[in-house]
Scaffold this active site. Structure first.
Site, PDB file in Angstrom:
ATOM      1  N   ASP A  19       0.877  -1.169   0.000  1.00 23.11           N
ATOM      2  CA  ASP A  19       0.000   0.000   0.000  1.00 23.11           C
ATOM      3  C   ASP A  19       0.919   1.225   0.000  1.00 23.11           C
ATOM      4  O   ASP A  19       2.130   1.109   0.219  1.00 23.11           O
ATOM      5  CB  ASP A  19      -0.892  -0.009   1.262  1.00 23.11           C
ATOM      6  CG  ASP A  19      -1.814   1.205   1.328  1.00 23.11           C
ATOM      7  OD1 ASP A  19      -2.444   1.541   0.313  1.00 23.11           O
ATOM      8  OD2 ASP A  19      -1.892   1.849   2.398  1.00 23.11           O
ATOM      9  N   SER A  20       0.306   2.401  -0.187  1.00 26.06           N
ATOM     10  CA  SER A  20       1.096   3.630  -0.108  1.00 26.06           C
ATOM     11  C   SER A  20       1.554   3.897   1.328  1.00 26.06           C
ATOM     12  O   SER A  20       2.468   4.679   1.548  1.00 26.06           O
ATOM     13  CB  SER A  20       0.257   4.809  -0.593  1.00 26.06           C
ATOM     14  OG  SER A  20      -0.901   4.924   0.207  1.00 26.06           O
ATOM     15  N   CYS A  82      -4.386  -1.630  -1.914  1.00 26.88           N
ATOM     16  CA  CYS A  82      -4.555  -0.199  -2.136  1.00 26.88           C
ATOM     17  C   CYS A  82      -5.521  -0.038  -3.301  1.00 26.88           C
ATOM     18  O   CYS A  82      -5.288  -0.595  -4.395  1.00 26.88           O
ATOM     19  CB  CYS A  82      -3.193   0.405  -2.485  1.00 26.88           C
ATOM     20  SG  CYS A  82      -3.265   2.115  -3.025  1.00 26.88           S
ATOM     21  N   ASN A  83      -6.599   0.697  -3.099  1.00 28.88           N
ATOM     22  CA  ASN A  83      -7.586   0.891  -4.159  1.00 28.88           C
ATOM     23  C   ASN A  83      -7.024   1.732  -5.304  1.00 28.88           C
ATOM     24  O   ASN A  83      -7.286   1.458  -6.471  1.00 28.88           O
ATOM     25  CB  ASN A  83      -8.824   1.585  -3.601  1.00 28.88           C
ATOM     26  CG  ASN A  83      -9.630   0.685  -2.682  1.00 28.88           C
ATOM     27  OD1 ASN A  83     -10.590   0.070  -3.112  1.00 28.88           O
ATOM     28  ND2 ASN A  83      -9.227   0.592  -1.428  1.00 28.88           N
ATOM     29  N   THR A  84      -6.265   2.780  -4.946  1.00 27.64           N
ATOM     30  CA  THR A  84      -5.734   3.676  -5.969  1.00 27.64           C
ATOM     31  C   THR A  84      -4.802   2.910  -6.906  1.00 27.64           C
ATOM     32  O   THR A  84      -4.876   3.051  -8.131  1.00 27.64           O
ATOM     33  CB  THR A  84      -4.969   4.843  -5.300  1.00 27.64           C
ATOM     34  OG1 THR A  84      -5.756   5.345  -4.216  1.00 27.64           O
ATOM     35  CG2 THR A  84      -4.683   5.952  -6.273  1.00 27.64           C
ATOM     36  N   GLU A 159      -2.928   8.343   8.610  1.00 25.02           N
ATOM     37  CA  GLU A 159      -1.465   8.192   8.742  1.00 25.02           C
ATOM     38  C   GLU A 159      -0.968   8.880  10.018  1.00 25.02           C
ATOM     39  O   GLU A 159      -0.008   8.450  10.635  1.00 25.02           O
ATOM     40  CB  GLU A 159      -0.737   8.774   7.514  1.00 25.02           C
ATOM     41  CG  GLU A 159      -0.932   7.987   6.224  1.00 25.02           C
ATOM     42  CD  GLU A 159      -0.064   6.724   6.111  1.00 25.02           C
ATOM     43  OE1 GLU A 159       1.031   6.686   6.699  1.00 25.02           O
ATOM     44  OE2 GLU A 159      -0.503   5.767   5.436  1.00 25.02           O
ATOM     45  N   CYS A 189     -11.006   2.935   0.000  1.00 28.48           N
ATOM     46  CA  CYS A 189      -9.587   3.215   0.247  1.00 28.48           C
ATOM     47  C   CYS A 189      -9.246   2.399   1.478  1.00 28.48           C
ATOM     48  O   CYS A 189      -9.998   2.417   2.463  1.00 28.48           O
ATOM     49  CB  CYS A 189      -9.373   4.703   0.502  1.00 28.48           C
ATOM     50  SG  CYS A 189      -7.712   5.101   1.109  1.00 28.48           S
ATOM     51  N   THR A 190      -8.128   1.694   1.432  1.00 31.78           N
ATOM     52  CA  THR A 190      -7.816   0.778   2.538  1.00 31.78           C
ATOM     53  C   THR A 190      -7.431   1.507   3.825  1.00 31.78           C
ATOM     54  O   THR A 190      -7.318   0.891   4.874  1.00 31.78           O
ATOM     55  CB  THR A 190      -6.717  -0.219   2.127  1.00 31.78           C
ATOM     56  OG1 THR A 190      -5.579   0.521   1.653  1.00 31.78           O
ATOM     57  CG2 THR A 190      -7.216  -1.155   1.043  1.00 31.78           C
ATOM     58  N   HIS A 191      -7.241   2.827   3.735  1.00 36.24           N
ATOM     59  CA  HIS A 191      -7.030   3.593   4.968  1.00 36.24           C
ATOM     60  C   HIS A 191      -8.343   3.801   5.743  1.00 36.24           C
ATOM     61  O   HIS A 191      -8.332   4.004   6.952  1.00 36.24           O
ATOM     62  CB  HIS A 191      -6.461   4.980   4.656  1.00 36.24           C
ATOM     63  CG  HIS A 191      -4.989   5.010   4.360  1.00 36.24           C
ATOM     64  ND1 HIS A 191      -4.448   4.522   3.201  1.00 36.24           N
ATOM     65  CD2 HIS A 191      -3.947   5.491   5.100  1.00 36.24           C
ATOM     66  CE1 HIS A 191      -3.129   4.703   3.218  1.00 36.24           C
ATOM     67  NE2 HIS A 191      -2.808   5.292   4.367  1.00 36.24           N
TER      68      HIS A 191
HETATM   69  N1  DGL Z   1      -4.801   3.217   0.880  1.00 38.27           N
HETATM   70  C1  DGL Z   1      -4.799   3.605  -0.461  1.00 38.27           C
HETATM   71  C2  DGL Z   1      -6.061   3.289  -1.202  1.00 38.27           C
HETATM   72  O1  DGL Z   1      -6.688   2.292  -0.892  1.00 38.27           O
HETATM   73  C3  DGL Z   1      -4.022   4.811  -0.879  1.00 38.27           C
HETATM   74  C4  DGL Z   1      -4.347   6.116  -0.294  1.00 38.27           C
HETATM   75  C5  DGL Z   1      -3.391   7.195  -0.794  1.00 38.27           C
HETATM   76  O2  DGL Z   1      -2.179   6.962  -0.759  1.00 38.27           O
HETATM   77  O3  DGL Z   1      -3.864   8.255  -1.254  1.00 38.27           O
HETATM   78  O4  DGL Z   1      -6.447   3.954  -2.132  1.00 38.27           O
END
Ligand code: DGL
Length: 281
Positions: A19-20, A82-84, A159, A189-191
């Site tokens: 992930d990011s 990570c979705n993005t 974060e 988004c996984t966050h």
């Molecule tokens: N957690 C990520 C997602 O699922 C990335 C969020 C990001 O870095 O902007 O999209």
């Protein structure tokens, strides 16, 4: 930088997850629950977080570099947590990599369609995910009515480890203002699962929150079983974390998310860079 040699990819090899930043830990947690004998290599690209506002071709480049770094560490499969990055790099990455590769979007769509009988589905995600329409197109093809909103401030809030605070509540109210009536909201988004409490509060009763982590873990477990790649019982089921940014900050956010213990290493982001020719391979 030369491509890594082909890794040993037997059932005992670890699974790669990336992930990011810390968001993918929400997926890792479900993977560990579904696959208790697996060991993992988790890469958090915190030096380059957030991915959301970056152009999709740049995110695709990051995902390719990370996939090669994980292959170099002998992983038998890769979960793009990570979705993005899933929106920008699947299915191309899955086609090109020599190991099974999973994203997080399809399982989330399937889970939402199964749990929103009225078919009015909201999608919260990064700018990249929402602009890609990766969720909206799939949902609408299945007959759902969608409403989507990019929520760029959510990632730094998670974060920073301040997901359950007045700041998070205020920002969530801002993003959800003006929404139509909804049956379900996809945490795209996984966050965002870290914000579940706050989002449930702001959305109110009667709206189901869809966190795809569990569905992703079920798909990965099913496929590993089919491929004969499930780790044998009794193996060392640990997590090796590689972080491109600052390790103490990652540790802080990981603790807030209940990330499991493991070994932490700093991986200079410059070690990830591939030349254009290698990227194209
Ligand atoms: N957690 C990520 C997602 O699922 C990335 C969020 C990001 O870095 O902007 O999209």
């Amino acid at each position: 930088m030369p491509l890594p040699p082909p890794p040993p990819r037997g059932a005992s090899a670890p699974l790669g997850v990336f992930d990011s930043g810390v968001g993918g830990l929400t997926v890792l947690k479900e993977l560990r629950r579904a696959l208790p004998h697996e060991s993992f290599v988790y890469l958090g690209d915190t030096a380059r977080v957030p991915y959301g506002p970056k152009p999709p071709e740049m995110v695709r480049g990051f995902a390719t570099e990370i996939a090669h770094a994980l292959l170099g560490r002998g992983v038998k499969g890769i979960v793009i947590a990570c979705n993005t990055a899933s929106a920008a790099a699947l299915p191309e990455l899955a086609d090109r990599l020599p190991v099974p590769t999973w994203g997080v979007v399809e399982p989330g769509v399937a889970a939402a369609l199964g749990r929103a009988p009225g078919g009015r589905i909201g999608v919260l995600g990064t700018q990249g995910t929402v602009a890609s329409r990766v969720y909206q197109d799939r949902l609408e093809r299945a007959g759902a009515i969608t409403w989507a909103r990019a929520c760029p401030l959510f990632v730094p809030i998670v974060e920073e480890g301040v997901s359950d605070t007045a700041i998070a509540r205020l920002v969530a109210s801002h993003y959800l203002e003006g929404r139509p009536p909804l049956d379900a909201v996809i945490l795209g988004c996984t966050h965002y699962p870290a914000l579940k409490g706050v989002l449930a509060e702001v959305l109110g009763e009667g709206v189901t929150l869809i966190d795809s982590a569990e569905a992703v873990a079920a798909v990965v477990a099913r496929d590993l079983r089919r491929l004969g790649l499930l780790a044998p019982a009794g193996g060392r089921a640990g997590v090796r974390y590689l972080v491109t940014g600052d390790v103490p900050s990652f540790l802080h956010a990981a603790e807030v998310l209940g990330g499991p213990a493991g070994t932490y290493e700093q991986l200079p982001v410059t070690d990830l860079s591939l030349g254009p020719a290698e990227r194209a391979r």
